[in-house]
Design an enzyme around this catalytic site. Structure first.
Site, short mmCIF file in Angstrom:
data_model
loop_
_atom_site.label_atom_id
_atom_site.label_comp_id
_atom_site.label_asym_id
_atom_site.label_seq_id
_atom_site.Cartn_x
_atom_site.Cartn_y
_atom_site.Cartn_z
N GLU A 102 0.81 -1.22 0.00
CA GLU A 102 0.00 0.00 0.00
C GLU A 102 0.84 1.28 0.00
O GLU A 102 0.40 2.33 0.47
CB GLU A 102 -0.94 0.00 1.21
CG GLU A 102 -1.98 -1.10 1.15
CD GLU A 102 -3.08 -0.87 2.15
OE1 GLU A 102 -4.18 -0.47 1.75
OE2 GLU A 102 -2.83 -1.07 3.36
N HIS A 121 -0.58 5.34 7.93
CA HIS A 121 -1.73 4.50 7.56
C HIS A 121 -1.84 3.36 8.56
O HIS A 121 -0.85 2.69 8.86
CB HIS A 121 -1.56 3.92 6.15
CG HIS A 121 -2.57 2.86 5.84
ND1 HIS A 121 -3.92 3.13 5.77
CD2 HIS A 121 -2.46 1.53 5.62
CE1 HIS A 121 -4.57 2.01 5.52
NE2 HIS A 121 -3.70 1.02 5.43
N HIS A 123 -4.75 0.38 10.67
CA HIS A 123 -6.03 -0.33 10.75
C HIS A 123 -6.54 -0.28 12.18
O HIS A 123 -7.14 -1.24 12.66
CB HIS A 123 -5.85 -1.79 10.29
CG HIS A 123 -5.13 -1.94 8.99
ND1 HIS A 123 -4.34 -3.03 8.69
CD2 HIS A 123 -5.07 -1.11 7.91
CE1 HIS A 123 -3.84 -2.87 7.46
NE2 HIS A 123 -4.26 -1.72 6.98
N HIS A 193 -11.42 -1.14 6.31
CA HIS A 193 -9.97 -1.25 6.14
C HIS A 193 -9.21 -0.51 7.23
O HIS A 193 -8.48 -1.10 8.00
CB HIS A 193 -9.63 -0.72 4.74
CG HIS A 193 -8.18 -0.71 4.42
ND1 HIS A 193 -7.69 -0.31 3.20
CD2 HIS A 193 -7.08 -1.04 5.16
CE1 HIS A 193 -6.37 -0.42 3.19
NE2 HIS A 193 -5.98 -0.84 4.37
ZN LIG Z 1 -4.06 -0.92 5.00
#
Ligand SMILES: [Zn+2]
Length: 262
Positions: A102, A121, A123, A193
């Site tokens: 990603e 980023h 989760h 996500h």
């Molecule tokens: Zn992710």
């Protein structure tokens, strides 16, 4: 309910094996790399990332490039694991080491937002429900979370590539769509996500990622009690100005905790 962001619909691309492109630029500031390493440790220690999630910082001498760890658990990152990436999201000096699938989250946000110097980023668990329940906007309910504003956008990957998707941002097209959804904001949720937070330094991005998670916990708890009174738009602006000056205080403590010193 607030409006979800929508992505662009141009040029599909397929995630390709990471191959080094271009030549490494001048060495990044050692202190910047050190901060990036400790950012990884802090995000794990503060419960924002687990084995997954990543943090990047814009290269201080090549603003069209950024630095991020190779594909590995953030808690284990050392300076030797930091890789330089181009603005296409491809590594410059991975030398065959796997990189994050990603990485295009980072490359496309850096391209779209010259003011952004770092991206996180994750989760993180408390935030996830707000990407699922469309009738409940994710908004600032504490002064520490004021940077979130009155309604964080939610990225809907189906709007970009339809239903046959893996929810991951694995190419430039999806990265671009996510960056569009983020717009000029600080945090973007991603349905089913996770979320992505940005800042004007690696310290601020980490601060925002941690307090995004905390704000989500408070908002969930408050919602059990009754209708929630969030911050007004004016409050989010004013509180953000004040809180932005406090980032180092949190960083210094989190750093010591990540190093096992407090
Ligand atoms: Zn992710």
């Amino acid at each position: 309910m607030c409006t979800s962001g929508h992505g662009s619909a141009d040029g599909a691309s397929v995630a390709a094996p990471a191959v080094d492109r271009g030549a490494p630029g001048p060495a990044a500031d050692a202190a910047l790399i050190a901060d990036l390493v400790i950012a990884n440790r802090i995000l794990f220690r503060e419960g924002v990332v687990d084995a997954f999630g990543h943090v990047s910082v814009r290269h201080d001498k090549r603003p069209d490039r950024f630095l991020m760890a190779r594909n590995m658990a953030p808690a284990l990152v050392t300076e030797q694991d930091i890789v330089e990436f181009g603005d296409d999201g491809e590594p410059v000096n991975a030398a065959g080491r796997p990189v994050y699938l990603e990485r295009f989250i980072h490359s496309e946000i850096f391209r779209a937002r010259p003011d952004v110097m770092a991206v996180v980023h994750s989760h993180s668990m408390a935030v996830l429900p707000f990407g699922l329940v469309r009738s409940v906007p994710f908004r600032a309910v504490t002064h520490m979370g004021s940077f979130i504003g009155t309604c964080a956008p939610v990225f809907e990957i189906r709007d970009v590539v339809g239903d046959d998707n893996d929810l991951l941002i694995t190419n430039r097209k999806l990265g671009r769509a996510l960056a569009e959804c983020l717009g000029q904001g600080t945090v973007c949720l991603m349905r089913g996500h996770g979320s992505t937070a940005v800042g004007n330094s690696v310290k601020q991005a980490v601060f925002r990622a941690v307090y995004t998670e905390q704000n989500a916990r408070v908002l969930s708890e408050a919602s059990r009690l009754g209708p929630v009174e969030g911050l007004s738009e004016a409050e989010t602006r004013t509180a953000t100005r004040v809180i932005d000056g406090q980032v180092n205080r949190a960083w210094d403590m989190w750093r010591m905790r990540a190093e096992g010193k407090v």
